[in-house]
Design a protein around this motif. Structure first.
Motif, PDB file in Angstrom:
ATOM      1  N   ALA A 153     -48.884  28.106  -4.784  1.00  0.00           N
ATOM      2  CA  ALA A 153     -49.391  27.072  -4.757  1.00  0.00           C
ATOM      3  C   ALA A 153     -50.676  27.069  -3.888  1.00  0.00           C
ATOM      4  O   ALA A 153     -51.900  26.917  -3.985  1.00  0.00           O
ATOM      5  N   ARG A 154     -50.439  27.684  -2.532  1.00  0.00           N
ATOM      6  CA  ARG A 154     -51.286  27.969  -1.382  1.00  0.00           C
ATOM      7  C   ARG A 154     -52.315  28.891  -1.953  1.00  0.00           C
ATOM      8  O   ARG A 154     -53.543  28.864  -1.641  1.00  0.00           O
TER       9      ARG A 154
ATOM     10  N   THR B 149     -63.197  22.477  -0.034  1.00  0.00           N
ATOM     11  CA  THR B 149     -62.079  22.504   1.030  1.00  0.00           C
ATOM     12  C   THR B 149     -60.612  21.962   0.233  1.00  0.00           C
ATOM     13  O   THR B 149     -60.751  20.716  -0.080  1.00  0.00           O
ATOM     14  N   LEU B 150     -59.841  22.698   0.273  1.00  0.00           N
ATOM     15  CA  LEU B 150     -58.595  22.341  -0.553  1.00  0.00           C
ATOM     16  C   LEU B 150     -57.267  22.343   0.377  1.00  0.00           C
ATOM     17  O   LEU B 150     -57.201  23.713   0.681  1.00  0.00           O
ATOM     18  N   THR B 151     -56.898  21.300   0.654  1.00  0.00           N
ATOM     19  CA  THR B 151     -55.708  21.196   1.567  1.00  0.00           C
ATOM     20  C   THR B 151     -54.216  20.830   1.294  1.00  0.00           C
ATOM     21  O   THR B 151     -54.325  19.602   0.856  1.00  0.00           O
ATOM     22  N   PRO B 152     -53.398  21.708   1.089  1.00  0.00           N
ATOM     23  CA  PRO B 152     -52.222  21.187   0.220  1.00  0.00           C
ATOM     24  C   PRO B 152     -51.421  20.330   1.403  1.00  0.00           C
ATOM     25  O   PRO B 152     -51.541  20.416   2.581  1.00  0.00           O
ATOM     26  N   ALA B 153     -50.539  19.386   0.809  1.00  0.00           N
ATOM     27  CA  ALA B 153     -49.763  18.707   1.735  1.00  0.00           C
ATOM     28  C   ALA B 153     -48.182  19.079   1.460  1.00  0.00           C
ATOM     29  O   ALA B 153     -48.025  20.185   0.969  1.00  0.00           O
TER      30      ALA B 153
ATOM     31  N   VAL C 296     -41.728  22.090  -8.856  1.00  0.00           N
ATOM     32  CA  VAL C 296     -42.246  21.966  -7.433  1.00  0.00           C
ATOM     33  C   VAL C 296     -43.569  21.213  -7.727  1.00  0.00           C
ATOM     34  O   VAL C 296     -44.626  21.721  -8.168  1.00  0.00           O
ATOM     35  N   ALA C 297     -43.751  19.887  -7.071  1.00  0.00           N
ATOM     36  CA  ALA C 297     -45.026  19.347  -6.792  1.00  0.00           C
ATOM     37  C   ALA C 297     -45.578  19.496  -5.639  1.00  0.00           C
ATOM     38  O   ALA C 297     -45.207  19.618  -4.340  1.00  0.00           O
ATOM     39  N   VAL C 298     -46.874  19.800  -5.612  1.00  0.00           N
ATOM     40  CA  VAL C 298     -47.776  20.266  -4.227  1.00  0.00           C
ATOM     41  C   VAL C 298     -49.168  19.318  -4.278  1.00  0.00           C
ATOM     42  O   VAL C 298     -49.977  19.578  -4.992  1.00  0.00           O
ATOM     43  N   PRO C 299     -48.949  17.963  -3.667  1.00  0.00           N
ATOM     44  CA  PRO C 299     -50.271  17.416  -3.554  1.00  0.00           C
ATOM     45  C   PRO C 299     -51.301  18.072  -2.708  1.00  0.00           C
ATOM     46  O   PRO C 299     -50.840  18.890  -1.647  1.00  0.00           O
TER      47      PRO C 299
END
Length: 543
Positions: free
Chosen positions: A62-63, A104-108, A118-121
């Protein structure tokens, strides 16, 4: 006594049976639990554990996807999805079509669903060119496909409201330019506006209002706007920007500077002596850096107005006192006059008119080390905080670090810094005796500390010496013009390799002027012709 030590009785047998049944039940539960764990794979919690933890490989994927997308590596990002071709097309059209660059895309924190996905907001900050940043949140989902994890491709991944029925559209609006009016309230003509380009960009409201635009949702089938996600910019207030500019002086200054600069960088300021209102600000080139008010230059011999004021204030010298003007003078290094002339037996007035450096340096011991800076601030407002209506550099006269530096400061060199705005103000103060904070807009807060008026006799002496510079000195080229013109030339060294900067300050009637021509060799050869053309073109004071 423990249970095993109790006497056997009929009453105890059901309890033992219950324990056997319970043990069997536990065994069944464990078997079911193992089966359930086998079904969930790597996310299964152990007995008594908390929520299932995401597979590190999934969160890493995801990252990687978000990193590639943010860096513009669309093909690499798309390759990590379940639909590479469609993903690459949409990601490219989304960022290009909305003028988005360097998002800028910042995963939570990732979570695991009941189905094992798997969910990655993530939060998205999307800079839209020339407008602002669009911020929103979304999420991506990953599933194991064979031995690998893939981002499940969906339009809603890019934005929750992007779908098969709605897309986004960037709308830009022409904010238009606010009206800018002159000192009498009339709209500035186009040619005058063009000559003020760097100035207008710094005025409240700028050359144009803040850029306006919006990102809208559009129905894919009909093309109709269904909603607005974000707006940028503010509407104009409708109020014109009022300036102190005089169109006649501004046009003449721009023309004279463009002609006299001859392709070199140059700047000029003209202002009213009685109140500091700026009549003209000209720069060459006419666009770009506003060196007229923000430049930092050694003012050269034009600063002898301040040096002379300091000497006259304390009675250290008089205009008719003899102050020899030798060809050379050594103070740590060799100082000389432009052209290496000498004038033995010269008066102080003649030294000023002929711009004799060695004479002024020879008087350095008559001023304390900090006295020149104190006079500059107290009487001329230099180094104080000015609020003229646009950003400005307000000068610096630091205390000298040694005798060589003190000698240089006497003639406007060393670490002294000024610009045409400052030197036009110095000229106005010298001839009127009173400092007025310059202004290019009205109603500015005056944050300068109270300045002290020059004694009338000192101002009278300074005017007389400036007039002598026109009639008998280095600014004789102005002598043929009508009016009681006074001036002071300046030649400021830059370094050992480049030509000197040429300076001139002048006054006529109620107007004070300062001009610098970079690499102009001398004030007489470069700045004097500019001011001559300006004064010839505008024979009257502003009303």
């Amino acid at each position: 006594m423990t249970d095993t030590e109790q006497p056997t009785s009929l009453g105890r047998r059901p309890a033992r049976k219950a324990r056997v049944v319970a043990a069997v039940g536990l065994t069944v539960a464990l078997v079911v639990g193992v089966a359930y764990a086998a079904e969930l794979g790597p996310f299964a919690p152990g007995p008594g554990a908390g929520p299932p933890r995401p597979d590190p490989e999934a969160t890493s994927r995801a990252r990687a996807f978000l990193s590639d997308w943010a860096a513009g590596r669309m093909s690499q990002a798309a390759a990590l999805t379940s639909s590479p071709g469609e993903a690459e097309r949409v990601l490219r059209s989304f960022t290009a079509g909305l003028d988005i660059s360097e998002p800028t895309l910042t995963p939570a924190a990732a979570t695991v669903g009941k189905d094992g996905a798997v969910a990655v907001p993530f939060s998205a900050k999307m800079p839209v060119a020339d407008l602002g940043t669009w911020t929103y949140t979304s999420a991506l989902h990953l599933r194991r496909r064979g031995d690998d994890w893939k981002v499940e491709w969906a339009l809603s991944l890019v934005h929750p409201k992007l779908s098969s029925t709605e897309k986004f559209h960037l709308k830009r609006e022409d904010a238009g330019a606010p009206e800018v009016v002159d000192r009498k309230g009339a709209v500035l003509p186009d040619d005058v506006r063009a000559s003020l380009t760097p100035v207008l960009a710094q005025l409240p409201g700028g050359t144009d209002a803040a850029p306006q635009g919006a990102i809208e949702r559009v129905d894919r089938a009909t093309g109709e706007v269904t909603g607005t996600e974000v707006t940028f910019g503010k509407k104009l207030t409708g109020r014109p920007v009022a300036t102190t500019i005089d169109p006649a002086w501004q046009a003449a200054a721009a023309t004279a500077l463009a002609k006299g600069a001859k392709g070199r960088d140059a700047a000029l300021v003209a202002l009213r002596i009685d109140n500091g209102e700026i009549l003209a600000v000209a720069n060459a080139p006419a666009s770009g850096f506003n060196r007229a008010v923000s430049g930092t230059y050694a003012p050269g011999s034009t600063f002898k107005l301040v040096t002379s004021g300091a000497l006259l204030l304390k009675g250290a010298v008089g205009p008719e006192d003899t102050v020899h003007c030798p060809k050379y003078l050594t103070v740590g290094k060799e100082f000389h006059n432009v052209g290496k002339f000498e004038h033995r037996g010269a008066t102080f007035r003649e030294d000023f008119a002929e711009s004799c450096n060695t004479a002024f340096i020879g008087l350095r011991d008559r001023l304390g080390d900090r006295e020149l800076g104190e006079v500059a601030g107290k009487y001329f407002g230099i180094g104080q905080e000015w609020h003229i209506g646009i950003p400005s550099f307000d000068g610096a006269v630091p205390a000298p670090g040694d005798e060589t530096e003190k000698a240089a400061s006497m003639i406007g060199q060393g670490r002294l810094q000024a610009n045409p705005l400052i030197m036009a103000s110095v000229t106005a103060t010298a001839v009127s005796g009173r400092f007025h904070q310059p202004a290019i807009t009205r109603g500015n807060k005056d944050t300068t500390t109270t300045t002290t008026a020059l004694p009338r006799g000192v101002a009278t002496q300074l005017r007389a010496m400036m007039r002598a510079t026109v009639t008998d000195g280095t600014a004789r080229a102005l002598a043929g013009l009508p009016g009681d013109i006074g001036a002071k030339t300046g030649t400021a060294e830059v370094n050992d390799d480049d030509p000197n900067n040429g300076w001139l300050v002048a006054h006529r009637g109620n107007v004070a002027i300062a001009c610098v021509v970079e690499q102009g060799d001398s004030g007489g050869s470069s700045a004097v012709p500019v001011v001559h053309d300006l004064l010839a073109a505008v024979p009257d004071d502003p009303s």
